[in-house]
Design a protein around this motif. Structure first.
Motif, PDB file in Angstrom:
ATOM      1  N   CYS A  96       0.831  -1.200   0.000  1.00 26.81           N
ATOM      2  CA  CYS A  96       0.000   0.000   0.000  1.00 26.81           C
ATOM      3  C   CYS A  96       0.865   1.250   0.000  1.00 26.81           C
ATOM      4  O   CYS A  96       1.704   1.447   0.870  1.00 26.81           O
ATOM      5  CB  CYS A  96      -0.915   0.004   1.233  1.00 26.81           C
ATOM      6  SG  CYS A  96      -2.090   1.378   1.271  1.00 26.81           S
ATOM      7  N   CYS A 130      -1.690  -1.177  -4.126  1.00 22.75           N
ATOM      8  CA  CYS A 130      -2.799  -0.341  -3.668  1.00 22.75           C
ATOM      9  C   CYS A 130      -2.304   1.094  -3.454  1.00 22.75           C
ATOM     10  O   CYS A 130      -1.218   1.305  -2.908  1.00 22.75           O
ATOM     11  CB  CYS A 130      -3.323  -0.919  -2.353  1.00 22.75           C
ATOM     12  SG  CYS A 130      -4.602   0.046  -1.554  1.00 22.75           S
ATOM     13  N   HIS A 132      -3.477   4.867  -1.839  1.00 23.42           N
ATOM     14  CA  HIS A 132      -4.441   5.545  -0.976  1.00 23.42           C
ATOM     15  C   HIS A 132      -3.917   6.941  -0.680  1.00 23.42           C
ATOM     16  O   HIS A 132      -2.734   7.110  -0.412  1.00 23.42           O
ATOM     17  CB  HIS A 132      -4.612   4.741   0.324  1.00 23.42           C
ATOM     18  CG  HIS A 132      -5.899   4.984   1.011  1.00 23.42           C
ATOM     19  ND1 HIS A 132      -6.142   6.097   1.770  1.00 23.42           N
ATOM     20  CD2 HIS A 132      -7.027   4.251   1.046  1.00 23.42           C
ATOM     21  CE1 HIS A 132      -7.358   6.035   2.254  1.00 23.42           C
ATOM     22  NE2 HIS A 132      -7.924   4.906   1.833  1.00 23.42           N
ATOM     23  N   TRP A 148      -8.623  -3.496  -1.868  1.00 25.03           N
ATOM     24  CA  TRP A 148      -8.134  -3.322  -3.238  1.00 25.03           C
ATOM     25  C   TRP A 148      -8.206  -4.648  -3.988  1.00 25.03           C
ATOM     26  O   TRP A 148      -8.642  -4.704  -5.136  1.00 25.03           O
ATOM     27  CB  TRP A 148      -6.704  -2.776  -3.163  1.00 25.03           C
ATOM     28  CG  TRP A 148      -5.910  -2.734  -4.413  1.00 25.03           C
ATOM     29  CD1 TRP A 148      -6.066  -1.895  -5.475  1.00 25.03           C
ATOM     30  CD2 TRP A 148      -4.761  -3.536  -4.718  1.00 25.03           C
ATOM     31  NE1 TRP A 148      -5.100  -2.137  -6.414  1.00 25.03           N
ATOM     32  CE2 TRP A 148      -4.286  -3.134  -5.977  1.00 25.03           C
ATOM     33  CE3 TRP A 148      -4.082  -4.552  -4.040  1.00 25.03           C
ATOM     34  CZ2 TRP A 148      -3.167  -3.713  -6.576  1.00 25.03           C
ATOM     35  CZ3 TRP A 148      -2.975  -5.125  -4.634  1.00 25.03           C
ATOM     36  CH2 TRP A 148      -2.535  -4.701  -5.896  1.00 25.03           C
ATOM     37  N   GLN A 153     -10.111  -4.118  -8.053  1.00 24.34           N
ATOM     38  CA  GLN A 153      -9.226  -3.059  -8.532  1.00 24.34           C
ATOM     39  C   GLN A 153      -7.814  -3.596  -8.802  1.00 24.34           C
ATOM     40  O   GLN A 153      -7.166  -3.181  -9.757  1.00 24.34           O
ATOM     41  CB  GLN A 153      -9.173  -1.891  -7.540  1.00 24.34           C
ATOM     42  CG  GLN A 153      -8.391  -0.698  -8.050  1.00 24.34           C
ATOM     43  CD  GLN A 153      -8.916  -0.144  -9.374  1.00 24.34           C
ATOM     44  OE1 GLN A 153     -10.112   0.107  -9.498  1.00 24.34           O
ATOM     45  NE2 GLN A 153      -8.043   0.034 -10.351  1.00 24.34           N
ATOM     46  N   ALA A 154      -7.360  -4.529  -7.996  1.00 31.44           N
ATOM     47  CA  ALA A 154      -6.037  -5.134  -8.225  1.00 31.44           C
ATOM     48  C   ALA A 154      -6.012  -5.824  -9.584  1.00 31.44           C
ATOM     49  O   ALA A 154      -5.061  -5.673 -10.360  1.00 31.44           O
ATOM     50  CB  ALA A 154      -5.703  -6.120  -7.108  1.00 31.44           C
TER      51      ALA A 154
END
Length: 172
Positions: A96, A130, A132, A148, A153-154
């Motif tokens: 992330c 990911c 953010h 994610w 979305q991944a």
């Protein structure tokens, strides 16, 4: 159980027979494994008289998937399965990028399957991770990565970044 074996367990005896005879092949769509008139033919795999077709497919799974994913992108079920295993083997929060904290690891298609690459790997900047905007603590970053992955979305990041590999016919 992996997605390929789950797929095999859904096949009827008639479909297995059609795979064995070459009428059908193993393939993928965006979501999962399917049988189709194009894809990987299993006729090249020797069958012992005592071996059933489902066991033959399980025994040759690695070879079949290697051949399949030379031509097709990972289906979502396979991507999610591999990504979840890789992320959980590492520290999920390291996938992330948030606030001013960059991610330390990314997923990357290596050959025909997913791998984890670290920030010192040249492929890292082309990997999937990911993102953010807010600063997150360790638990929040881990939850963001899980969301994610689960949201798709991944998989979308993977599809966008590897689109040309399959459409243009290049092999990375």
């Amino acid at each position: 159980m992996n997605p390929f074996q789950e797929f095999l367990n859904t096949l009827s005896d008639e479909t297995l027979s059609d795979l064995e005879s070459g009428k059908l092949h193993i393939s993928v769509d965006d979501n999962s494994y399917i049988t189709s008139t194009s894809g990987v033919s299993i006729s090249q795999y020797q069958k012992n008289i005592s071996e059933n077709i489902k066991q033959l497919l399980i025994d040759n799974q690695d070879s079949i998937l290697q051949q399949l994913y030379k031509t097709y992108p990972l289906c979502r079920k396979e991507f999610d399965f591999q990504a979840q295993q890789l992320i959980m083997q590492s520290q999920a929060e390291s996938f992330c990028s948030h606030g001013s904290m960059p991610n330390k690891q990314a997923l990357f298609i290596d050959g025909n399957f997913l791998a984890v690459v670290g920030s010192t790997d040249a492929r890292y900047k082309y990997g999937y991770y990911c993102q953010h905007e807010d600063n997150l603590n360790q638990q929040e970053a881990k939850q963001a990565v899980i969301k994610w992955l689960e949201s798709g979305q991944a998989y979308e990041d993977y599809r966008v970044k590897t689109h040309c590999r399959y459409i243009c016919g290049t092999s990375l």
